[in-house]
Design an enzyme around this catalytic site. Sequence first.
Site, PDB file in Angstrom:
ATOM      1  N   LYS A  23      17.251 -54.450 -24.614  1.00 41.91           N
ATOM      2  CA  LYS A  23      17.718 -53.509 -25.648  1.00 41.91           C
ATOM      3  C   LYS A  23      17.415 -52.091 -25.201  1.00 41.91           C
ATOM      4  O   LYS A  23      16.344 -51.822 -24.634  1.00 41.91           O
ATOM      5  CB  LYS A  23      17.000 -53.844 -26.963  1.00 41.91           C
ATOM      6  N   SER A  97      18.981 -54.392 -35.570  1.00 39.40           N
ATOM      7  CA  SER A  97      19.476 -53.421 -34.629  1.00 39.40           C
ATOM      8  C   SER A  97      19.681 -53.936 -33.216  1.00 39.40           C
ATOM      9  O   SER A  97      20.335 -53.263 -32.411  1.00 39.40           O
ATOM     10  CB  SER A  97      18.497 -52.239 -34.577  1.00 39.40           C
ATOM     11  N   SER A 121      15.141 -56.786 -36.949  1.00 35.82           N
ATOM     12  CA  SER A 121      16.147 -56.433 -35.935  1.00 35.82           C
ATOM     13  C   SER A 121      16.346 -57.446 -34.815  1.00 35.82           C
ATOM     14  O   SER A 121      17.279 -57.296 -34.028  1.00 35.82           O
ATOM     15  CB  SER A 121      15.820 -55.070 -35.330  1.00 35.82           C
TER      16      SER A 121
END
Lengths: 399, 54
Positions: A23, A97, A121
């Site tokens: 990420k 996210s 997330s």
Amino acid sequence: VNDELNAFLHAEPAEGDFTVGAKDVIDVAGMPTTAASKVLRRIPERDATCVARLRAAGAAIVGKLNTHEFAYGALTNSPHFGPALNPWNPAHTTGGSSGGSGGAVAAGLVDVALGTDTAGSIRIPAAFCGVTGHRPTIGLVPTDGVVPTAWSLDTVGPLARTAAECRRVLELMAERPLAAAARDLRIGIVTRLFERAEPQVAALCDAAVRELHGTLEQVRIPLHDDIATITQLVMLPEATALHLQWLRTRLDDYGPDVRARLLAGLFLPPTAHVTGLRARRWAREEFERELGEYDLLVAPAMPTTPPRLDAVPATYRLDLMPYSSPAALLGLPVTVVPCGFVDGLPVGLALTGRRSEDGVPLAAAERFQQVTEWHLRRPVDHASATELYTSRQAQPGRG
Amino acid sequence: MAAESNSVERLREIAEEQGVSPGDDDLEAVLDFVSRLLPALKDLERRLPPETPT
């Protein structure tokens, strides 16, 4: 990387025993870290510790994955980099996210993706993308080299096709084995979260629970109605403090939703964060008193399937909070496993363990995946689906 | 410092005291959220057992 799904923000060829995408809030040496923002762009010289440990174990780090701007939202729709598209239907969100992480694993672009979970997330995109994800106990995996969202809530964890892969990667990142429970499991069914979920989602999760081994009992989470508020009281001041210098100098460079959320932290009284920390202590004590004897709590990971990108309900974040906030606030480990589909979109079951007993939900998830095949399902042809989405967007009247 | 009077103008004052200059649209977007969170905070403060540490 063939990335029609906008899962990657940066990709490079790499060789190793297994492929990993990180990420884009997690530093990878030599690759830009942007947090899907316009504000941040750094090219770190060193890997984040979690990445370095995987690289040392033979991982090929192949790129940086799309995220909600600064990992501060649940959609992965950065105005600066565009939305990550769900491989099961690119008209729908991956969630966030860590949406690029969920999408990349689901589409088979990487073996493993690293995500972060401050308030849901990892779990949200794992559920919405039909992959396995694990939010670790807070503190299990080092967060140095990771752009913070809220210091006292942030965790780093894996998303992969199976719980066995998540365990392997988590053990490497934590540098310790994660033991399963050597006992019959006492499992609490959080009935309220089944009742609040869409009926088809609840039915699939209910069927999945019947595949778990252990004694099943119905439970309620103490202070459940307050936990989302307490989480906000802890998270908002921490996130705003992290961004304060940029809010002063580069406010217009944030996307509207993240800008509004960061500004909100300016308007709480100075006592709010302390009240949040004290209330977190209260919630932990009540949780331990009422549910401390349970090995696992089970519930739908999310109350719905992923919404369409062009029709996200106004109440989207509020609707998810009762599902995602308790483990976040209490620092508990959660494994999310795919457990079915509604109209071709994935549904996930959340297995929440005791603090520092990450091996228990992971072992239960592994056992579940030995007797079910939901984790083996693949999006049939995401390239064609992407073309379909693109062509639909081009039609008059579509956003 | 808190937004006790939940108006856009009051929010602007509080933001500017901290060196931040948001526009009207931003403040309108925040107002509803803050208006819901502050009463919830007060309610929590009232119910929180007084001896609870951080």
